[in-house]
Enzyme design. Structure first.
Site, PDB file in Angstrom:
ATOM      1  N   ASP A  68       1.658  -6.470  -4.421  1.00 33.55           N
ATOM      2  CA  ASP A  68       0.647  -6.466  -3.058  1.00 33.55           C
ATOM      3  C   ASP A  68       1.320  -7.755  -2.413  1.00 33.55           C
ATOM      4  O   ASP A  68       1.659  -8.621  -2.917  1.00 33.55           O
ATOM      5  CB  ASP A  68      -0.700  -6.679  -3.513  1.00 33.55           C
ATOM      6  CG  ASP A  68      -1.440  -6.726  -2.471  1.00 33.55           C
ATOM      7  OD1 ASP A  68      -2.388  -6.007  -2.310  1.00 33.55           O
ATOM      8  OD2 ASP A  68      -1.369  -7.715  -1.247  1.00 33.55           O
ATOM      9  N   SER A  69       1.693  -7.541  -0.983  1.00 39.98           N
ATOM     10  CA  SER A  69       2.362  -8.498  -0.254  1.00 39.98           C
ATOM     11  C   SER A  69       1.699  -9.700  -0.265  1.00 39.98           C
ATOM     12  O   SER A  69       1.850 -10.775   0.227  1.00 39.98           O
ATOM     13  CB  SER A  69       2.664  -8.043   0.889  1.00 39.98           C
ATOM     14  OG  SER A  69       1.729  -8.046   1.971  1.00 39.98           O
ATOM     15  N   SER A  70       0.132  -9.864  -0.331  1.00 40.93           N
ATOM     16  CA  SER A  70      -0.441 -11.015  -0.645  1.00 40.93           C
ATOM     17  C   SER A  70       0.192 -11.934  -1.739  1.00 40.93           C
ATOM     18  O   SER A  70      -0.002 -13.241  -1.534  1.00 40.93           O
ATOM     19  CB  SER A  70      -1.982 -10.808  -1.132  1.00 40.93           C
ATOM     20  OG  SER A  70      -2.615  -9.630  -0.516  1.00 40.93           O
ATOM     21  N   ASP A  96       0.026  -6.897   4.778  1.00 37.34           N
ATOM     22  CA  ASP A  96      -0.496  -8.024   4.897  1.00 37.34           C
ATOM     23  C   ASP A  96       0.383  -9.226   5.303  1.00 37.34           C
ATOM     24  O   ASP A  96      -0.081 -10.049   6.367  1.00 37.34           O
ATOM     25  CB  ASP A  96      -1.356  -8.231   3.664  1.00 37.34           C
ATOM     26  CG  ASP A  96      -2.519  -7.463   3.382  1.00 37.34           C
ATOM     27  OD1 ASP A  96      -2.897  -6.821   4.418  1.00 37.34           O
ATOM     28  OD2 ASP A  96      -2.866  -7.485   2.202  1.00 37.34           O
ATOM     29  N   GLN A 101      -4.302 -21.420  18.379  1.00 42.84           N
ATOM     30  CA  GLN A 101      -4.855 -20.314  17.696  1.00 42.84           C
ATOM     31  C   GLN A 101      -4.916 -19.251  18.531  1.00 42.84           C
ATOM     32  O   GLN A 101      -5.396 -18.161  17.888  1.00 42.84           O
ATOM     33  CB  GLN A 101      -6.410 -20.657  17.575  1.00 42.84           C
ATOM     34  CG  GLN A 101      -6.465 -21.786  16.171  1.00 42.84           C
ATOM     35  CD  GLN A 101      -7.856 -22.516  16.309  1.00 42.84           C
ATOM     36  OE1 GLN A 101      -8.928 -21.737  16.477  1.00 42.84           O
ATOM     37  NE2 GLN A 101      -8.067 -23.609  15.827  1.00 42.84           N
ATOM     38  N   CYS A 102      -4.496 -19.148  19.742  1.00 43.21           N
ATOM     39  CA  CYS A 102      -4.633 -17.931  20.526  1.00 43.21           C
ATOM     40  C   CYS A 102      -3.093 -17.213  20.116  1.00 43.21           C
ATOM     41  O   CYS A 102      -2.030 -17.926  20.216  1.00 43.21           O
ATOM     42  CB  CYS A 102      -4.491 -18.287  22.038  1.00 43.21           C
ATOM     43  SG  CYS A 102      -6.047 -18.965  22.633  1.00 43.21           S
ATOM     44  N   THR A 157       0.842  -1.259   0.044  1.00 41.31           N
ATOM     45  CA  THR A 157      -0.095  -0.025   0.074  1.00 41.31           C
ATOM     46  C   THR A 157       0.670   1.410  -0.124  1.00 41.31           C
ATOM     47  O   THR A 157       0.405   2.317  -0.552  1.00 41.31           O
ATOM     48  CB  THR A 157      -0.966   0.035   1.320  1.00 41.31           C
ATOM     49  OG1 THR A 157      -1.731  -1.141   1.244  1.00 41.31           O
ATOM     50  CG2 THR A 157      -1.739   1.342   1.313  1.00 41.31           C
ATOM     51  N   ARG A 204      -3.327 -26.150  14.016  1.00 38.45           N
ATOM     52  CA  ARG A 204      -3.649 -24.820  14.749  1.00 38.45           C
ATOM     53  C   ARG A 204      -4.737 -25.141  15.698  1.00 38.45           C
ATOM     54  O   ARG A 204      -5.718 -25.542  15.400  1.00 38.45           O
ATOM     55  CB  ARG A 204      -4.288 -23.806  13.587  1.00 38.45           C
ATOM     56  CG  ARG A 204      -3.418 -23.606  12.616  1.00 38.45           C
ATOM     57  CD  ARG A 204      -2.853 -22.258  12.656  1.00 38.45           C
ATOM     58  NE  ARG A 204      -2.504 -21.862  14.074  1.00 38.45           N
ATOM     59  CZ  ARG A 204      -2.650 -20.230  13.918  1.00 38.45           C
ATOM     60  NH1 ARG A 204      -3.074 -19.468  13.014  1.00 38.45           N
ATOM     61  NH2 ARG A 204      -2.557 -19.543  15.172  1.00 38.45           N
TER      62      ARG A 204
HETATM   63  N1  ASP Z   1      -2.835  -5.220   0.391  1.00 37.22           N
HETATM   64  C1  ASP Z   1      -1.457  -4.438   1.033  1.00 37.22           C
HETATM   65  C2  ASP Z   1      -0.062  -5.305   0.949  1.00 37.22           C
HETATM   66  O1  ASP Z   1      -0.030  -6.269   1.952  1.00 37.22           O
HETATM   67  C3  ASP Z   1      -1.689  -4.126   2.365  1.00 37.22           C
HETATM   68  C4  ASP Z   1      -0.799  -3.193   2.911  1.00 37.22           C
HETATM   69  O2  ASP Z   1       0.294  -2.802   2.601  1.00 37.22           O
HETATM   70  O3  ASP Z   1      -1.090  -2.477   3.946  1.00 37.22           O
HETATM   71  O4  ASP Z   1       0.506  -5.260   0.048  1.00 37.22           O
END
Ligand code: ASP
Length: 342
Positions: free
Chosen positions: A58-60, A91, A278-279, A15, A246
């Site tokens: 995008d880091s996804s 992300d 999961q905690c 972002t 998990r």
């Molecule tokens: N979708 C974005 C990413 O991880 C979100 C961010 O950067 O905050 O690339």
């Protein structure tokens, strides 16, 4: 340090440097655009070289190959720079910072990751502060003149965290990260206050970068009502080189026979089965409840208070070193990079 400090700033995407497209979604944009927005950066008493992924993402879309690319770049340029600043999407930042912490052995220079919740071109963006404070932290020196934060760390919204202790917890708040089981390394107010007792010491000797990672990890997320038909094929998938369960609370899981028997079979075959709760806060203690003890007895490896992100990246890293069976277990339970409290 008498000479001028040198910093490498590497833009991977996220972002922080995105622009809004006509369809209303954010899209990663250029490093030039990003740098234009922060002219204050020239006021720092250092020289900054910048570079970018050819195609910022995008880091996804981050993959182990991208972690390898970042680690390799640090390795190649380690002698040229005093600190490394990685601009990254929030992300999956906690995965990248965890992976890098294991891949970069004998680290003696700061590797600081940062990003933002709003793109830098937007008036209320958190990007400017995150970049400028990260840079100040990357340049900070201790009383002996060495780097104050010679480890992989994440800076976000006035806080600095250990990279393998952090998790993204909010898609809305500027305060997007937390470190549930380890204190913050620093807090930025009028001045930056360092929590020196919790910051890693610089390692002696040459940097040792290990690039091999094996991502063939199966993840089973326990939930009330999980069925053998859906879950067993994944547990017994022969491709899987390690399994992460998990679990609930302190490391508990449903006491159904099909689950216990299947996991016992996997453990017996020498494939590591790791128990991550999961905690987020607290630790896995499988012997605390009967519902956990059974899993301890069949040989699950407790991840103690590691984050899921750190446990996953540590697993990929150790599999990448070809560790199996008892060797894997011993290394996994060791505190390699401050990722676990033992
Ligand atoms: N979708 C974005 C990413 O991880 C979100 C961010 O950067 O905050 O690339």
């Amino acid at each position: 340090m008498s000479r001028e400090a040198k910093v490498l700033m590497l833009y991977t995407g996220g972002t922080i440097g995105m622009i809004l497209q006509e369809n209303g979604s954010y899209h990663p944009f250029s490093l030039e655009n990003l740098m234009r927005q922060i002219p204050e950066i020239s006021q720092f008493d250092c020289s900054i070289d910048t570079d970018s992924f050819d195609d910022p993402i995008d880091s996804s879309n981050m993959l182990p190959e991208h972690w390898q690319r970042i680690a390799l770049r640090i390795k190649e340029d380690y002698g040229l720079y005093d600190a490394f600043l990685i601009l990254h999407g929030s992300d999956t930042m906690a995965y990248t910072s965890s992976a890098l912490s294991f891949m970069l052995g004998n680290l003696s220079k700061p590797v600081i990751l940062t990003g933002s919740q709003l793109p830098i071109g937007i008036p209320r963006s958190d990007a400017r502060e995150n970049i400028l404070s990260s840079l100040e932290i990357a340049l900070a020196r201790n009383d002996e003149g060495g780097p104050l934060v010679p480890e992989v760390a994440v800076y976000f919204e006035y806080d600095l965290y250990r990279g393998n202790r952090v998790q993204k917890v909010s898609a809305e708040d500027f305060e997007a990260f937390q470190s549930p089981n380890y204190p913050k390394l620093a807090e930025a107010g009028v001045s930056i206050k360092y929590n020196r007792n919790y910051i890693a010491r610089a390692k002696a000797g040459a940097l040792q970068v290990k690039l091999d990672l094996d991502p063939r990890v199966g993840i089973i997320h326990c939930f009330p009502g999980m069925t053998a038909e859906l879950v067993l094929p994944q547990i017994l998938n022969p491709q899987v080189q390690a399994l992460i369960i998990r679990s609930f609370g302190a490391g508990n899981a449903p006491s159904q026979n099909w689950l216990i028997e299947a996991l016992a079979q996997v453990c017996l075959s020498g494939t590591p089965v790791i128990n991550v709760s999961q905690c987020s806060a607290g630790t896995v203690e499988m012997t605390k409840y009967e519902a956990g003890r059974k899993y301890h007895e069949i040989g699950l490896i407790g991840a103690a208070d590691m984050t899921f992100e750190a446990a996953l990246c540590k697993t990929m890293f150790l599999l990448g070193q070809n560790l199996k069976g008892e060797e894997f277990k011993l290394a996994f339970c060791e505190n390699l990079k401050g990722e676990v409290s033992i």
